[in-house]
Design an enzyme around this catalytic site. Structure first.
Site, PDB file in Angstrom:
ATOM      1  N   TRP A  19      35.598  42.865  33.843  1.00 50.56           N
ATOM      2  CA  TRP A  19      36.185  41.138  33.667  1.00 50.56           C
ATOM      3  C   TRP A  19      36.215  40.796  35.086  1.00 50.56           C
ATOM      4  O   TRP A  19      35.973  41.846  36.455  1.00 50.56           O
ATOM      5  CB  TRP A  19      37.536  40.658  33.094  1.00 50.56           C
ATOM      6  CG  TRP A  19      38.113  39.933  34.085  1.00 50.56           C
ATOM      7  CD1 TRP A  19      38.807  39.117  35.451  1.00 50.56           C
ATOM      8  CD2 TRP A  19      38.418  38.036  34.185  1.00 50.56           C
ATOM      9  NE1 TRP A  19      38.942  38.045  35.651  1.00 50.56           N
ATOM     10  CE2 TRP A  19      38.439  37.524  34.812  1.00 50.56           C
ATOM     11  CE3 TRP A  19      37.814  37.667  32.621  1.00 50.56           C
ATOM     12  CZ2 TRP A  19      39.199  36.068  34.263  1.00 50.56           C
ATOM     13  CZ3 TRP A  19      38.467  36.213  32.343  1.00 50.56           C
ATOM     14  CH2 TRP A  19      38.016  35.850  33.242  1.00 50.56           C
ATOM     15  N   ILE A  20      35.378  39.679  35.403  1.00 54.26           N
ATOM     16  CA  ILE A  20      34.971  39.477  37.101  1.00 54.26           C
ATOM     17  C   ILE A  20      35.574  38.016  36.892  1.00 54.26           C
ATOM     18  O   ILE A  20      35.744  37.117  36.349  1.00 54.26           O
ATOM     19  CB  ILE A  20      33.510  39.446  38.171  1.00 54.26           C
ATOM     20  CG1 ILE A  20      32.651  38.237  37.338  1.00 54.26           C
ATOM     21  CG2 ILE A  20      33.059  40.635  37.280  1.00 54.26           C
ATOM     22  CD1 ILE A  20      31.488  38.377  38.246  1.00 54.26           C
ATOM     23  N   ASP A  22      37.318  35.080  40.930  1.00 53.36           N
ATOM     24  CA  ASP A  22      36.736  34.842  42.168  1.00 53.36           C
ATOM     25  C   ASP A  22      36.018  35.460  43.313  1.00 53.36           C
ATOM     26  O   ASP A  22      36.095  36.780  43.435  1.00 53.36           O
ATOM     27  CB  ASP A  22      37.429  34.063  42.838  1.00 53.36           C
ATOM     28  CG  ASP A  22      39.360  33.457  41.808  1.00 53.36           C
ATOM     29  OD1 ASP A  22      38.844  33.308  40.262  1.00 53.36           O
ATOM     30  OD2 ASP A  22      40.042  32.988  42.765  1.00 53.36           O
ATOM     31  N   TRP A  81      44.529  39.688  45.347  1.00 47.36           N
ATOM     32  CA  TRP A  81      44.087  37.838  44.710  1.00 47.36           C
ATOM     33  C   TRP A  81      43.411  37.487  46.283  1.00 47.36           C
ATOM     34  O   TRP A  81      42.843  38.557  47.174  1.00 47.36           O
ATOM     35  CB  TRP A  81      45.031  37.509  44.350  1.00 47.36           C
ATOM     36  CG  TRP A  81      46.242  37.516  43.579  1.00 47.36           C
ATOM     37  CD1 TRP A  81      45.316  38.865  42.541  1.00 47.36           C
ATOM     38  CD2 TRP A  81      46.593  36.707  42.511  1.00 47.36           C
ATOM     39  NE1 TRP A  81      47.062  39.349  41.255  1.00 47.36           N
ATOM     40  CE2 TRP A  81      47.395  37.754  41.278  1.00 47.36           C
ATOM     41  CE3 TRP A  81      46.790  35.638  41.933  1.00 47.36           C
ATOM     42  CZ2 TRP A  81      47.967  37.077  40.121  1.00 47.36           C
ATOM     43  CZ3 TRP A  81      48.310  34.958  41.502  1.00 47.36           C
ATOM     44  CH2 TRP A  81      48.562  35.980  40.001  1.00 47.36           C
ATOM     45  N   SER A  82      42.175  36.699  45.762  1.00 43.90           N
ATOM     46  CA  SER A  82      41.619  35.942  46.199  1.00 43.90           C
ATOM     47  C   SER A  82      41.359  35.748  48.135  1.00 43.90           C
ATOM     48  O   SER A  82      43.292  35.777  47.740  1.00 43.90           O
ATOM     49  CB  SER A  82      40.921  35.089  46.100  1.00 43.90           C
ATOM     50  OG  SER A  82      40.121  34.647  44.986  1.00 43.90           O
ATOM     51  N   GLU A 199      44.558  26.057  44.431  1.00 45.62           N
ATOM     52  CA  GLU A 199      43.689  27.190  45.484  1.00 45.62           C
ATOM     53  C   GLU A 199      42.478  27.365  45.103  1.00 45.62           C
ATOM     54  O   GLU A 199      41.484  26.312  45.516  1.00 45.62           O
ATOM     55  CB  GLU A 199      43.427  28.186  43.370  1.00 45.62           C
ATOM     56  CG  GLU A 199      45.047  28.052  42.591  1.00 45.62           C
ATOM     57  CD  GLU A 199      44.058  28.893  41.337  1.00 45.62           C
ATOM     58  OE1 GLU A 199      45.032  29.309  40.495  1.00 45.62           O
ATOM     59  OE2 GLU A 199      43.031  28.494  40.346  1.00 45.62           O
ATOM     60  N   ASP A 227      44.078  24.100  39.690  1.00 49.25           N
ATOM     61  CA  ASP A 227      44.712  25.560  38.043  1.00 49.25           C
ATOM     62  C   ASP A 227      44.967  24.410  37.304  1.00 49.25           C
ATOM     63  O   ASP A 227      44.657  25.070  36.064  1.00 49.25           O
ATOM     64  CB  ASP A 227      45.840  26.207  38.578  1.00 49.25           C
ATOM     65  CG  ASP A 227      46.706  26.050  38.712  1.00 49.25           C
ATOM     66  OD1 ASP A 227      46.879  24.484  39.311  1.00 49.25           O
ATOM     67  OD2 ASP A 227      47.856  26.945  38.866  1.00 49.25           O
TER      68      ASP A 227
HETATM   69  N1  DQQ Z   1      42.159  33.708  41.095  1.00 46.15           N
HETATM   70  C1  DQQ Z   1      42.758  34.427  41.758  1.00 46.15           C
HETATM   71  C2  DQQ Z   1      43.864  33.828  42.749  1.00 46.15           C
HETATM   72  C3  DQQ Z   1      43.383  32.613  42.769  1.00 46.15           C
HETATM   73  C4  DQQ Z   1      43.319  32.312  41.229  1.00 46.15           C
HETATM   74  C5  DQQ Z   1      43.616  35.830  40.851  1.00 46.15           C
HETATM   75  C6  DQQ Z   1      41.179  31.156  40.827  1.00 46.15           C
HETATM   76  O1  DQQ Z   1      44.158  34.334  44.303  1.00 46.15           O
HETATM   77  O2  DQQ Z   1      44.285  31.345  42.688  1.00 46.15           O
HETATM   78  O3  DQQ Z   1      42.424  36.275  40.770  1.00 46.15           O
HETATM   79  O4  DQQ Z   1      40.706  31.676  40.039  1.00 46.15           O
END
Ligand code: DQQ
Length: 541
Positions: A19-20, A22, A81-82, A199, A227
């Protein structure tokens, strides 16, 4: 299995498996482009998130590297996370990312390269003083994430923005720092909007001639990813340094009616300033699958990145314009050309001669012969979005001017095809034309259980003044259809899963389901070679 493999992309970035989501920390550093991205090293569904890492010297060919940032410490034990990269004035890159800590709070951490002499910056060190930004009192600790690239204000201090929400209010909270270590929240957000959680905010300057032009329009862009609806919007506006506020242009709305980079499957995007040549701003965005989770598990992979796109301000200052980075054209191979060919009402023709129209780049310029045949715009649609109109009037619904455009990933019996097209209406009140660009995947696959949303955007062009001309570029890549209308004013990415139109069975057509003749002024279609992917994501111990 063979079909699953045939749906993998040839030149849209994806790792060999799993899985991928952001794109993260995208940057250019000493001759090397870095793409980090959210990755599950254990499967094809979201979870166990780390920052995978790939490097490139041309934004086309990639060397896969082991994950760069992964849980190691109390401040990110439950996930990395991102976040974003900032190249500091001395040339050192700093990564800021969201860690999920032991209490499942979202905190912001900094990381630095372990060895600046490693051209690939494989290993990253997280100082013990992390987290550098923790959710303060009154902040929703489960919605406080995705730090932007930092920038410096007139006082020389660093600033960055973190996305959060306060009930239904989405917020870009501003933090300031002198040393990238101690960060202080600004008393008020840079901006906020009544749209739910923000986000992956992105905030940057643009000009109407690339990045550095002089005597040109200059604005700021604030983009957020919602989101709740899984789409992004942006506004253009002014950055009021004294007030530490971003003020969107009065004509532009925050939220659902806002402008979008892409009216299709494109989320959690991020830009970076590419200083490798003529300075340009480059946009990366994630395209999720639209098959089922069970399909993803069977395939063993899920998610791709859209092609990197150059992004700049339109000369009219009303919107951004995007175009695939020129490097992508280095993959062009065999070429087919069509010149001045008329497509009569209800007619279509095949663009034959490519080795594989399943992996192609098509540039077409159309000219509508008789704009007078445009269907009347229904004032009931004034409040509707383009997607609603296109869903009501799909590619097979006959029109006046259009639908005309391309059928891509089509089977030879035309049972399967994805339509990318324009449809033109005329308003009764002011006589102006309304141009819609649509992506209709409703017949893209015979397989059950595939999500096939119609995507659409308005195209802000004066088609009458333009002699009835409009251009379309579509990048076709097995399960990706990524289109740029009117030279990048409206973009739509769609994921499709043909069962018959795969590999060398796929075909490409031009169609016209309107009453007006449409002339294909030029059409250039190219076979695309696959990007060169090397390296390994496994960590050698
Ligand atoms: N994906 C990350 C979050 C972000 C979200 C988690 C957006 O940091 O808010 O995988 O797709």
């Amino acid at each position: 299995q063979a079909r699953d493999d045939a749906l993998r992309t040839g030149y849209h970035f994806q790792p060999p498996k799993h899985w991928i989501n952001d794109p993260n920390g995208v940057m250019y550093h000493k001759g090397v482009y870095h793409l980090f991205y959210q990755y599950n090293p254990k499967g094809a569904v979201w979870g166990n998130i780390v920052w995978a890492h790939a490097v490139s010297t041309n934004l086309v060919d990639w060397t896969m590297l082991p994950p760069a940032i992964y849980p190691t410490a109390p401040f990110d034990v439950n996930g990395c996370w991102s976040g974003s990269a900032t190249v500091l004035p001395d040339g050192t890159p700093a990564i800021m990312y969201t860690g999920i800590d032991g209490q499942n709070r979202q905190v912001q951490n900094v990381a630095y390269p372990k060895d600046l002499s490693d051209p690939f910056l494989r290993d990253w060190v997280k100082p013990d003083y992390n987290p550098v930004i923790a959710p303060g009192p009154g902040v929703n600790a489960s919605a406080f994430r995705d730090p932007t690239t930092a920038w410096r204000g007139p006082d020389g201090d660093w600033r960055l923005v973190v996305g959060t929400k306060d009930n239904h209010l989405g917020l870009a909270v501003l933090y300031k720092s002198k040393d990238f270590k101690t960060w202080t929240p600004s008393p008020q957000p840079l901006h906020s909007g009544d749209t739910g959680m923000w986000e992956c905010p992105d905030f940057f300057p643009v000009t109407s001639r690339g990045v550095d032009g002089s005597g040109v329009l200059r604005k700021h862009v604030l983009k957020v990813s919602l989101d709740l609806t899984r789409f992004e919007y942006y506004t253009l506006g002014e950055y009021d340094h004294a007030a530490e506020k971003y003020v969107p242009d009065a004509s532009l709305a925050d939220g659902n009616d806002g402008l979008r980079y892409d009216y299709g499957d494109f989320y959690a995007s991020k830009t970076f300033l590419d200083v490798s040549g003529t300075r340009r701003r480059v946009l990366w965005g994630w395209a999720n699958e639209s098959d089922s989770t069970a399909d993803d598990v069977r395939k063993g992979w899920a998610g791709v990145q859209a092609v990197p796109r150059k992004l700049w301000l339109a000369r009219d200052g009303r919107q951004l314009v995007q175009w695939p980075v020129a490097e992508i054209e280095s993959l062009r191979g065999g070429h087919v050309n069509v010149t001045r060919r008329v497509v009569r009402p209800g007619a279509h023709f095949e663009v034959a001669g490519l080795a594989s129209p399943a992996q192609a780049d098509v540039e077409a310029s159309f000219r509508v012969r008789d704009l007078g045949r445009a269907e009347p715009w229904d004032p009931a649609w004034d409040k509707a979005d383009a997607q609603t109109v296109c869903a009501a009037r799909g590619a097979d619904a006959k029109g006046g001017v259009g639908p005309f455009g391309l059928w891509v990933l089509a089977s030879d019996d035309l049972e399967e095809k994805t339509a990318v097209f324009f449809r033109v209406f005329k308003r009764g009140d002011n006589g102006k034309h309304v141009v819609l660009m649509c992506n209709d995947p409703s017949t893209s696959s015979k397989e059950d259980g595939i999500y096939k949303p119609t995507f659409a955007g308005f195209v802000d062009v004066d088609i009458a003044n333009n002699g009835g001309k409009i251009a379309l570029r579509t990048l076709i890549d097995h399960s990706v259809v990524e289109s740029f209308g009117a030279r990048g004013r409206t973009c739509i990415l769609s994921r499709v899963y043909p069962t018959k139109a795969i590999g060398d069975k796929a075909r490409l057509y031009v169609f016209n389901n309107g009453e007006s003749d449409v002339m294909v002024n030029h059409l250039n279609a190219y076979d695309m070679r696959s990007a060169n992917i090397t390296g390994s994501m496994e960590r050698s111990t």
